[in-house]
Write a protein that holds these residues in place. Structure first.
Motif, PDB file in Angstrom:
ATOM      1  N   CYS A 186       0.836  -1.197   0.000  1.00 51.72           N
ATOM      2  CA  CYS A 186       0.000   0.000   0.000  1.00 51.72           C
ATOM      3  C   CYS A 186       0.867   1.242   0.000  1.00 51.72           C
ATOM      4  CB  CYS A 186      -0.931   0.008   1.216  1.00 51.72           C
ATOM      5  SG  CYS A 186      -0.043   0.066   2.798  1.00 51.72           S
ATOM      6  N   ASN A 187       0.232   2.368  -0.226  1.00 50.64           N
ATOM      7  CA  ASN A 187       0.897   3.670  -0.196  1.00 50.64           C
ATOM      8  C   ASN A 187      -0.166   4.739   0.029  1.00 50.64           C
ATOM      9  OD1 ASN A 187       0.770   2.733  -3.365  1.00 50.64           O
ATOM     10  ND2 ASN A 187      -0.024   4.800  -3.052  1.00 50.64           N
ATOM     11  N   LYS A 188       0.258   5.957   0.214  1.00 50.62           N
ATOM     12  CA  LYS A 188      -0.688   7.064   0.368  1.00 50.62           C
ATOM     13  C   LYS A 188      -1.431   7.276  -0.944  1.00 50.62           C
ATOM     14  CE  LYS A 188      -0.934  12.032   1.341  1.00 50.62           C
ATOM     15  NZ  LYS A 188      -0.165  13.258   1.647  1.00 50.62           N
ATOM     16  N   TYR A 189      -2.751   7.448  -0.850  1.00 48.92           N
ATOM     17  CA  TYR A 189      -3.531   7.694  -2.061  1.00 48.92           C
ATOM     18  C   TYR A 189      -3.392   9.158  -2.460  1.00 48.92           C
ATOM     19  CZ  TYR A 189      -7.382   8.315  -5.300  1.00 48.92           C
ATOM     20  OH  TYR A 189      -8.126   8.621  -6.407  1.00 48.92           O
ATOM     21  N   ILE A 190      -3.078   9.387  -3.725  1.00 48.92           N
ATOM     22  CA  ILE A 190      -2.948  10.732  -4.255  1.00 48.92           C
ATOM     23  C   ILE A 190      -4.011  10.917  -5.328  1.00 48.92           C
ATOM     24  CG2 ILE A 190      -1.438  12.372  -5.438  1.00 48.92           C
ATOM     25  CD1 ILE A 190       0.947  10.875  -4.303  1.00 48.92           C
ATOM     26  N   THR A 191      -4.842  11.922  -5.161  1.00 52.08           N
ATOM     27  CA  THR A 191      -5.931  12.154  -6.106  1.00 52.08           C
ATOM     28  C   THR A 191      -5.377  12.548  -7.472  1.00 52.08           C
ATOM     29  OG1 THR A 191      -6.145  14.505  -5.605  1.00 52.08           O
ATOM     30  CG2 THR A 191      -7.375  12.969  -4.199  1.00 52.08           C
ATOM     31  N   PRO A 192      -6.143  12.307  -8.545  1.00 54.87           N
ATOM     32  CA  PRO A 192      -5.694  12.729  -9.887  1.00 54.87           C
ATOM     33  C   PRO A 192      -5.396  14.224  -9.959  1.00 54.87           C
ATOM     34  CG  PRO A 192      -7.536  11.199 -10.065  1.00 54.87           C
ATOM     35  CD  PRO A 192      -7.400  11.540  -8.609  1.00 54.87           C
ATOM     36  N   GLN A 193      -6.204  15.032  -9.242  1.00 52.22           N
ATOM     37  CA  GLN A 193      -5.974  16.476  -9.257  1.00 52.22           C
ATOM     38  C   GLN A 193      -4.610  16.818  -8.659  1.00 52.22           C
ATOM     39  OE1 GLN A 193      -8.615  14.883  -8.192  1.00 52.22           O
ATOM     40  NE2 GLN A 193     -10.526  15.878  -8.857  1.00 52.22           N
ATOM     41  N   THR A 194      -4.277  16.160  -7.543  1.00 57.83           N
ATOM     42  CA  THR A 194      -2.979  16.411  -6.903  1.00 57.83           C
ATOM     43  C   THR A 194      -1.840  15.940  -7.786  1.00 57.83           C
ATOM     44  OG1 THR A 194      -3.955  16.214  -4.688  1.00 57.83           O
ATOM     45  CG2 THR A 194      -1.577  15.951  -4.867  1.00 57.83           C
ATOM     46  N   GLN A 195      -2.037  14.805  -8.455  1.00 62.50           N
ATOM     47  CA  GLN A 195      -1.001  14.291  -9.356  1.00 62.50           C
ATOM     48  C   GLN A 195      -0.731  15.272 -10.489  1.00 62.50           C
ATOM     49  OE1 GLN A 195      -2.611  10.459 -10.450  1.00 62.50           O
ATOM     50  NE2 GLN A 195      -1.550   9.407  -8.799  1.00 62.50           N
ATOM     51  N   ARG A 196      -1.801  15.859 -11.038  1.00 63.86           N
ATOM     52  CA  ARG A 196      -1.616  16.835 -12.108  1.00 63.86           C
ATOM     53  C   ARG A 196      -0.895  18.076 -11.597  1.00 63.86           C
ATOM     54  NH1 ARG A 196      -6.915  15.127 -13.561  1.00 63.86           N
ATOM     55  NH2 ARG A 196      -7.831  16.877 -12.420  1.00 63.86           N
TER      56      ARG A 196
END
Length: 231
Positions: A132-142
């Motif tokens: 597992c890892n911290k979930y990063i939203t698509p918005q944050t990734q962009r």
């Protein structure tokens, strides 16, 4: 200790309050409520994933955790996680399940023995494979991908804050007879123009930072009940 890891913890089982629900039970793990299968024995040691973690694809596929449909009928055929594998609050039969708990057998699907695991252990990999890892939203990734490559300089006079573990997930580490220090949490409330008392008179935070030299700031020692100056 990271807050972006799964926690080895036992689950306490109670019957679902709805008498018409026969396949599910209500579990309590790490002081959170989770919905689980009724066939899980009370006190079983397993792996708890707090909300806002993301299961690794390898771990999810190995345990058939991803939602899938029957290729013929198109109806749900198994799995419980969306394609993004995000751990989140979900409601099952009227009860919110906060996080996700599964047995240690799920780790064994990645190989290796779980015999050495004990309550309170935290993991994000198993047998050399990601879990597992911290979930990063698509918005944050962009946002991160578009962020300037300019690196912010760290100031040696201010200690960089790291992740803070949540108390409710660390209770198993407290043993009888341990000495505990409990304080109120003080949220950051200073600005560059905030004025503080120092050994050399009143100064703003900006003046202290710009000086790039050790500054003794006035504080109150509650044990000795005296004003002190600390660097």
């Amino acid at each position: 200790m990271s807050i972006h890891k799964a926690i080895i913890a036992p689950i306490r089982i109670s019957a679902h309050p709805d008498p018409t629900v026969h396949s599910l039970a209500v579990g309590t793990v790490c002081h959170e409520t989770v919905i689980c299968g009724k066939d899980i024995p009370d006190g079983t040691l397993g792996v708890y994933f707090p909300c806002e973690l993301q299961l690794s694809e390898e771990f999810a596929v190995a345990n058939d955790f991803l939602r899938r449909k029957d290729p013929v009928t198109g109806k749900p055929a198994g799995g419980m996680f969306d394609a993004n594998r995000r751990v989140r609050v979900q409601k099952f039969k009227g009860i919110k399940s906060v996080g996700f708990w599964t047995s240690l057998e799920a780790l064994q699907k990645l190989g290796g023995s779980t015999a050495s695991l004990k309550e309170g252990d935290q993991i994000d990999t198993w047998n050399g494979k990601p879990v597992c890892n911290k979930y990063i939203t698509p918005q944050t990734q962009r946002h991160l991908s578009n962020k300037s490559t300019k690196q912010r300089k760290d100031n040696p006079l201010f200690i960089k804050h790291s992740d803070t573990s949540q108390f409710k997930y660390c209770l198993s580490q407290i043993k009888p007879g341990d000495n505990l220090v409990i304080t109120n949490k003080l949220h950051g409330c200073v600005h560059k123009d905030t004025i503080v008392d120092t050994l050399y008179g009143k100064k703003t935070i900006k003046e202290i930072v710009d000086a790039k030299s050790p500054t003794y700031i006035k504080g109150r020692d509650l044990d000795i009940k005296e004003d002190i100056y600390t660097k």
